[in-house]
Design an enzyme around this catalytic site. Sequence first.
Site, mmCIF file in Angstrom:
data_model
loop_
_atom_site.group_PDB
_atom_site.id
_atom_site.type_symbol
_atom_site.label_atom_id
_atom_site.label_comp_id
_atom_site.label_asym_id
_atom_site.label_seq_id
_atom_site.Cartn_x
_atom_site.Cartn_y
_atom_site.Cartn_z
ATOM 1 N N PHE A 25 2.832 27.285 -1.249
ATOM 2 C CA PHE A 25 3.270 26.611 -2.470
ATOM 3 C C PHE A 25 3.681 27.603 -3.545
ATOM 4 C CE2 PHE A 25 2.293 24.685 -6.608
ATOM 5 C CZ PHE A 25 3.151 23.610 -6.557
ATOM 6 N N ARG A 26 2.911 28.694 -3.663
ATOM 7 C CA ARG A 26 3.236 29.660 -4.697
ATOM 8 C C ARG A 26 4.654 30.202 -4.533
ATOM 9 N NH1 ARG A 26 -1.497 30.915 -7.451
ATOM 10 N NH2 ARG A 26 -2.916 29.412 -6.595
ATOM 11 N N ASP A 80 3.430 20.166 8.183
ATOM 12 C CA ASP A 80 4.292 20.824 9.169
ATOM 13 C C ASP A 80 3.965 20.493 10.624
ATOM 14 O OD1 ASP A 80 1.998 22.436 9.770
ATOM 15 O OD2 ASP A 80 2.571 23.867 8.211
ATOM 16 N N HIS A 128 -1.715 14.907 3.459
ATOM 17 C CA HIS A 128 -0.500 14.803 2.648
ATOM 18 C C HIS A 128 0.696 14.327 3.474
ATOM 19 C CE1 HIS A 128 -2.326 17.722 -0.575
ATOM 20 N NE2 HIS A 128 -2.812 16.504 -0.628
ATOM 21 N N CYS A 178 17.257 -2.578 7.268
ATOM 22 C CA CYS A 178 17.470 -3.332 6.026
ATOM 23 C C CYS A 178 18.197 -2.534 4.938
ATOM 24 C CB CYS A 178 16.140 -3.869 5.492
ATOM 25 S SG CYS A 178 15.079 -2.610 4.777
ATOM 26 N N SER A 199 -6.215 27.777 1.399
ATOM 27 C CA SER A 199 -5.867 26.833 0.327
ATOM 28 C C SER A 199 -6.325 27.389 -1.009
ATOM 29 C CB SER A 199 -6.534 25.474 0.562
ATOM 30 O OG SER A 199 -6.250 24.609 -0.522
ATOM 31 N N SER A 200 -5.463 27.253 -2.015
ATOM 32 C CA SER A 200 -5.843 27.681 -3.365
ATOM 33 C C SER A 200 -6.791 26.672 -4.005
ATOM 34 C CB SER A 200 -4.590 27.816 -4.230
ATOM 35 O OG SER A 200 -3.956 26.552 -4.350
ATOM 36 N N ASN A 239 -9.579 32.927 2.679
ATOM 37 C CA ASN A 239 -8.356 32.848 1.869
ATOM 38 C C ASN A 239 -8.022 34.231 1.346
ATOM 39 O OD1 ASN A 239 -6.520 30.658 0.840
ATOM 40 N ND2 ASN A 239 -6.954 31.684 -1.100
ATOM 41 N N ILE A 279 -5.905 34.901 7.584
ATOM 42 C CA ILE A 279 -6.572 34.033 8.557
ATOM 43 C C ILE A 279 -6.439 34.609 9.980
ATOM 44 C CG2 ILE A 279 -6.517 31.753 9.653
ATOM 45 C CD1 ILE A 279 -5.500 30.735 6.843
HETATM 46 P P1 NAD Z 1 -1.276 26.907 -1.993
HETATM 47 O O1 NAD Z 1 0.084 27.491 -1.771
HETATM 48 O O2 NAD Z 1 -1.612 26.408 -3.336
HETATM 49 O O3 NAD Z 1 -2.364 28.019 -1.601
HETATM 50 C C1 NAD Z 1 -2.235 28.759 -0.428
HETATM 51 C C2 NAD Z 1 -3.341 29.796 -0.424
HETATM 52 O O4 NAD Z 1 -3.317 30.434 0.836
HETATM 53 C C3 NAD Z 1 -3.166 30.886 -1.496
HETATM 54 O O5 NAD Z 1 -4.351 30.991 -2.252
HETATM 55 C C4 NAD Z 1 -2.902 32.163 -0.687
HETATM 56 O O6 NAD Z 1 -3.573 33.282 -1.217
HETATM 57 C C5 NAD Z 1 -3.487 31.817 0.660
HETATM 58 N N1 NAD Z 1 -2.823 32.458 1.792
HETATM 59 C C6 NAD Z 1 -1.490 32.644 2.007
HETATM 60 N N2 NAD Z 1 -1.280 33.220 3.204
HETATM 61 C C7 NAD Z 1 -2.511 33.427 3.758
HETATM 62 C C8 NAD Z 1 -2.967 33.975 4.985
HETATM 63 N N3 NAD Z 1 -2.115 34.460 5.904
HETATM 64 N N4 NAD Z 1 -4.298 34.010 5.222
HETATM 65 C C9 NAD Z 1 -5.183 33.541 4.302
HETATM 66 N N5 NAD Z 1 -4.808 33.000 3.126
HETATM 67 C C10 NAD Z 1 -3.492 32.938 2.868
HETATM 68 O O7 NAD Z 1 -1.466 25.817 -0.844
HETATM 69 P P2 NAD Z 1 -2.323 24.470 -0.821
HETATM 70 O O8 NAD Z 1 -3.662 24.699 -1.402
HETATM 71 O O9 NAD Z 1 -2.191 23.940 0.557
HETATM 72 O O10 NAD Z 1 -1.519 23.514 -1.800
HETATM 73 C C11 NAD Z 1 -0.089 23.417 -1.698
HETATM 74 C C12 NAD Z 1 0.459 22.002 -1.577
HETATM 75 O O11 NAD Z 1 1.822 22.059 -1.125
HETATM 76 C C13 NAD Z 1 -0.262 21.177 -0.557
HETATM 77 O O12 NAD Z 1 -0.485 19.945 -1.139
HETATM 78 C C14 NAD Z 1 0.675 21.051 0.655
HETATM 79 O O13 NAD Z 1 0.780 19.689 1.069
HETATM 80 C C15 NAD Z 1 2.033 21.481 0.169
HETATM 81 N N6 NAD Z 1 2.698 22.499 1.049
HETATM 82 C C16 NAD Z 1 2.633 22.401 2.423
HETATM 83 C C17 NAD Z 1 3.202 23.394 3.255
HETATM 84 C C18 NAD Z 1 3.100 23.252 4.776
HETATM 85 O O14 NAD Z 1 3.066 22.135 5.286
HETATM 86 N N7 NAD Z 1 3.042 24.366 5.541
HETATM 87 C C19 NAD Z 1 3.844 24.490 2.673
HETATM 88 C C20 NAD Z 1 3.921 24.561 1.253
HETATM 89 C C21 NAD Z 1 3.332 23.553 0.465
#
Ligand code: NAD
Length: 246
Positions: free
Chosen positions: A35-36, A107, A122, A153, A189-190, A214, A232
């Site tokens: 997301f970032r 995904d 989600h 429709c 997840s953040s 994380n 991870i």
């Molecule tokens: P987020 O982007 O807010 O946080 C992701 C976290 O993962 C960050 O803190 C980051 O430091 C960490 N991170 C990144 N790569 C990593 C790795 N290789 N190993 C360990 N940590 C790692 O994501 P969120 O908390 O899931 O929230 C984002 C929202 O956007 C969600 O609601 C989601 O539905 C959506 N989203 C989904 C996807 C997808 O389906 N792959 C992608 C982008 C956003």
Amino acid sequence: THEHLSALAHTIQQAQHIAVLSGAGMSTESGIPDFRSANGLFTRDRSFADVVNIDYFYADPAGFWAAFKEIFKLKLAGNYEPNGGHRFLAELEQGGKRVSVLTQNIDGLHHKAGSSEVLELHGTLVKATCLQCGTPHDLDYLQQHDVPQCRQCDEILKPDVVLYGEAVPLVEPAFELAVQADLMLVLGSSLEVGPVNLIPREARRAGVTCALINLEPTHLDYVFELLVHDRIGATCDKLRALGALD
Ligand code: NAD
């Protein structure tokens, strides 16, 4: 951190039922930005959170679809492969544990890796159901039409993802699974997005051991007894070496 890693390997090895909460960081090692990164993406002067928003969908469905397709390229599920983290969870299940995967990702990579119990909190990118008549449409159909309309429709379709401003339909079963498990494992997840980010604290209150892997610290790190701030994939390799799958 090494102390936490050994303790985590031991806790995983002992657990019968693991509830996993995964976020976008789970899939960055498959090449899907989190997301970032996506947040930096501006489409038609709108931010990610403004586009992926139910109010915007209703106000301008054609604009919504153009921006949505631009952000997600509408082909995630086909073009990306699960990584070592996804496979680690599938292996835990093959080893006889119950692994309930609660994912914020849209995904489809947990399914693709072979996890059988996956709650897509989600929603999913690969389908769209007509809000008017309930007819489902698949990814091919969504890719073939710029602004996909229901083949029954003519109503403009909404993707089966939970948009900002919408309720999270599976949130109650997710909370229930988390408090029943003997380990809650948060991966990538953040923990910024509610109500899903409240699940680990609820599990902790219910006496469930809580662990987080994380890359960066989160504002909810205090909830977790076991913390690993690393990737991870690399962490799962180390957990394997420490006997987590034995
Ligand atoms: P987020 O982007 O807010 O946080 C992701 C976290 O993962 C960050 O803190 C980051 O430091 C960490 N991170 C990144 N790569 C990593 C790795 N290789 N190993 C360990 N940590 C790692 O994501 P969120 O908390 O899931 O929230 C984002 C929202 O956007 C969600 O609601 C989601 O539905 C959506 N989203 C989904 C996807 C997808 O389906 N792959 C992608 C982008 C956003």
